[in-house]
Design a protein around this motif. Structure first.
Motif, PDB file in Angstrom:
ATOM      1  N   LEU A 128      52.295  47.723  42.734  1.00 10.94           N
ATOM      2  CA  LEU A 128      52.090  47.388  41.323  1.00 10.94           C
ATOM      3  C   LEU A 128      50.734  47.872  40.820  1.00 10.94           C
ATOM      4  CD1 LEU A 128      53.559  43.766  41.183  1.00 10.94           C
ATOM      5  CD2 LEU A 128      54.439  45.769  39.981  1.00 10.94           C
ATOM      6  N   VAL A 129      49.702  47.734  41.642  1.00  6.05           N
ATOM      7  CA  VAL A 129      48.375  48.209  41.245  1.00  6.05           C
ATOM      8  C   VAL A 129      48.399  49.714  40.981  1.00  6.05           C
ATOM      9  CG1 VAL A 129      46.004  48.587  42.019  1.00  6.05           C
ATOM     10  CG2 VAL A 129      47.092  46.374  42.418  1.00  6.05           C
ATOM     11  N   TYR A 130      48.890  50.465  41.957  1.00  8.38           N
ATOM     12  CA  TYR A 130      48.878  51.929  41.829  1.00  8.38           C
ATOM     13  C   TYR A 130      49.811  52.415  40.710  1.00  8.38           C
ATOM     14  CZ  TYR A 130      46.272  52.155  46.216  1.00  8.38           C
ATOM     15  OH  TYR A 130      45.313  52.024  47.191  1.00  8.38           O
ATOM     16  N   GLU A 131      50.965  51.787  40.590  1.00  8.84           N
ATOM     17  CA  GLU A 131      51.901  52.206  39.543  1.00  8.84           C
ATOM     18  C   GLU A 131      51.394  51.821  38.159  1.00  8.84           C
ATOM     19  OE1 GLU A 131      54.522  54.071  39.516  1.00  8.84           O
ATOM     20  OE2 GLU A 131      54.788  54.375  41.658  1.00  8.84           O
ATOM     21  N   ALA A 132      50.680  50.701  38.058  1.00  4.39           N
ATOM     22  CA  ALA A 132      50.098  50.328  36.763  1.00  4.39           C
ATOM     23  C   ALA A 132      49.041  51.343  36.351  1.00  4.39           C
ATOM     24  CB  ALA A 132      49.502  48.926  36.833  1.00  4.39           C
ATOM     25  N   ALA A 133      48.230  51.798  37.311  1.00  6.23           N
ATOM     26  CA  ALA A 133      47.273  52.870  36.994  1.00  6.23           C
ATOM     27  C   ALA A 133      48.019  54.129  36.583  1.00  6.23           C
ATOM     28  CB  ALA A 133      46.386  53.139  38.206  1.00  6.23           C
ATOM     29  N   GLY A 134      49.174  54.364  37.221  1.00  7.52           N
ATOM     30  CA  GLY A 134      49.981  55.532  36.896  1.00  7.52           C
ATOM     31  C   GLY A 134      50.614  55.471  35.529  1.00  7.52           C
ATOM     32  N   LEU A 135      50.683  54.299  34.942  1.00  2.06           N
ATOM     33  CA  LEU A 135      51.152  54.205  33.563  1.00  2.06           C
ATOM     34  C   LEU A 135      50.236  54.982  32.621  1.00  2.06           C
ATOM     35  CD1 LEU A 135      52.016  50.388  33.404  1.00  2.06           C
ATOM     36  CD2 LEU A 135      53.672  52.249  33.205  1.00  2.06           C
ATOM     37  N   VAL A 136      48.955  55.046  32.992  1.00  2.00           N
ATOM     38  CA  VAL A 136      47.938  55.631  32.124  1.00  2.00           C
ATOM     39  C   VAL A 136      47.674  57.097  32.465  1.00  2.00           C
ATOM     40  CG1 VAL A 136      45.547  55.403  31.317  1.00  2.00           C
ATOM     41  CG2 VAL A 136      46.873  53.353  31.912  1.00  2.00           C
TER      42      VAL A 136
END
Length: 362
Positions: A68-76
């Protein structure tokens, strides 16, 4: 999921990649911690405590929070985000804290196919039960402190560091409230489903889903506060579905895959989603069987099997799977609304996640 979604096989590959990458990162963290943490030279207990923290932390688990941390950063952005590593370490250290304290509360002997920290201390100090529980509590507390310390010592800009610490502090306090509510729930035989949803939100969703997403966005330079309500709705729905899955697996899962004995919630008197569903559909005679098993630490495997048979006879497994699917679909629909704001291929992960969490076997 929409036609532009990333194929499921790619998302599963990304999940596996995060798990592998983070295992190396976590190993390096504990190796460095052994020299960075200031400990008096005469202390034997502190290094032993760190070894127990390391052992439990590195045994694995789903690493969903890390993803979730890495994918949330990947949202941006699709570029690497250095601060995401620190955020991932923080969420997993907070998870280690939660596991240790959960096992103390539940007096659970095993965790992740190994001894719980509490029972490891009981084994080491069989004639000093107070010391064993005290050291286990302190090990959990140390993991919590380290989860904040790793953020404070990061190289992220001061404003981002401060925002991250605030996210994790709120997540921790919400989780403690959730644990209190979880215990309080078991004192009331008439707990309704909305109360169960509230417990799932506080105890699970806020630190397991909401905080990792917020941390990932902060690491990438975004401001999660702008859409906090949308993130909270998503996290709550995923949390409810996930908690239902945990409760379901405790009675209907596989002990070998789970890494702990089945029926622990029944023996612990936990009036969770599964127990609520059984009692709502059982006959008076069947309720007597279930109620007599609840809270009986000496409850036999045969009695647990009898409770499971009652549940199956009343269609509880199918109903719970249907409810899990319902909340997972609601969460996926919530994430789909993020597409105009963020990168579609990253949003696809959050659309897929609720279904993946529902299908997991541990």
């Amino acid at each position: 999921m929409t036609d532009t979604a990333v194929p499921t096989v790619q998302i599963r590959a990304r999940l596996a990649g995060y798990e592998s990458r983070f295992s190396t990162l976590f190993e390096e963290y504990f190796h460095t911690l052994g020299t960075d943490l200031e400990v008096p030279s005469f202390s034997r207990f502190t290094p032993e405590c760190l070894n127990l923290l390391r052992d439990l932390s590195l045994r694995g688990g789903k690493r969903m929070r890390v993803a979730l941390v890495y994918e949330a950063a990947g949202l941006v952005t699709d570029e690497p985000v250095g601060a995401a590593d620190v955020a991932a370490l923080s969420v997993e250290l907070l998870q280690t804290h939660g596991l240790i304290h959960d096992d103390i509360i539940d007096d659970s002997p095993t965790r992740r196919n190994g001894p719980s920290t509490y029972h490891a201390y009981q084994h080491k100090f069989p004639d000093r039960p107070q010391a064993a529980i005290g050291l286990a509590i302190l090990a959990g507390d140390l993991a919590l402190a380290l989860s904040l310390r790793v953020l404070l010592e990061s190289t992220a800009p001061p404003a981002i560091r401060q925002a991250m610490v605030e996210v994790q502090t709120r997540a921790a306090s919400d989780t403690f409230v959730g644990q209190i509510l979880d215990l309080e729930r078991d004192f009331s035989p008439a707990t309704d489903e909305e109360a169960l949803h509230c417990v799932a939100d506080y105890k699970t969703a806020r630190y397991s889903v909401l905080a990792p997403i917020q941390l990932g966005l902060l690491a990438a330079g975004d401001q999660p506060a702008v859409i906090e309500e949308e993130l909270r709705r998503y996290a709550r729905l995923v949390g409810i579905s996930g908690q239902m899955r945990d409760d379901y697996l405790d009675l209907f899962g596989d002990a070998h895959i789970m890494g702990k004995p089945m029926g622990a919630d029944i023996r612990g008197g936990r009036r969770n989603y599964t127990v609520h569903a059984i009692l709502a559909s059982a006959t008076d005679a069947e309720k007597t069987v279930v109620e007599s098993a609840l809270g009986d630490q000496n409850c036999t495997e045969e009695t647990i099997a009898a409770v499971r048979e009652i549940a199956e006879r009343r269609g509880v497994p199918a109903k719970m799977r249907s409810d899990m699917q319902h909340y997972a679909e609601l969460a996926s629909a919530e994430a789909a609304d993020w597409r105009p704001r963020w990168r579609p291929e990253a949003v696809a992960f959050f659309e897929y996640l609720p279904q993946w969490a529902m299908e997991r076997t541990r």
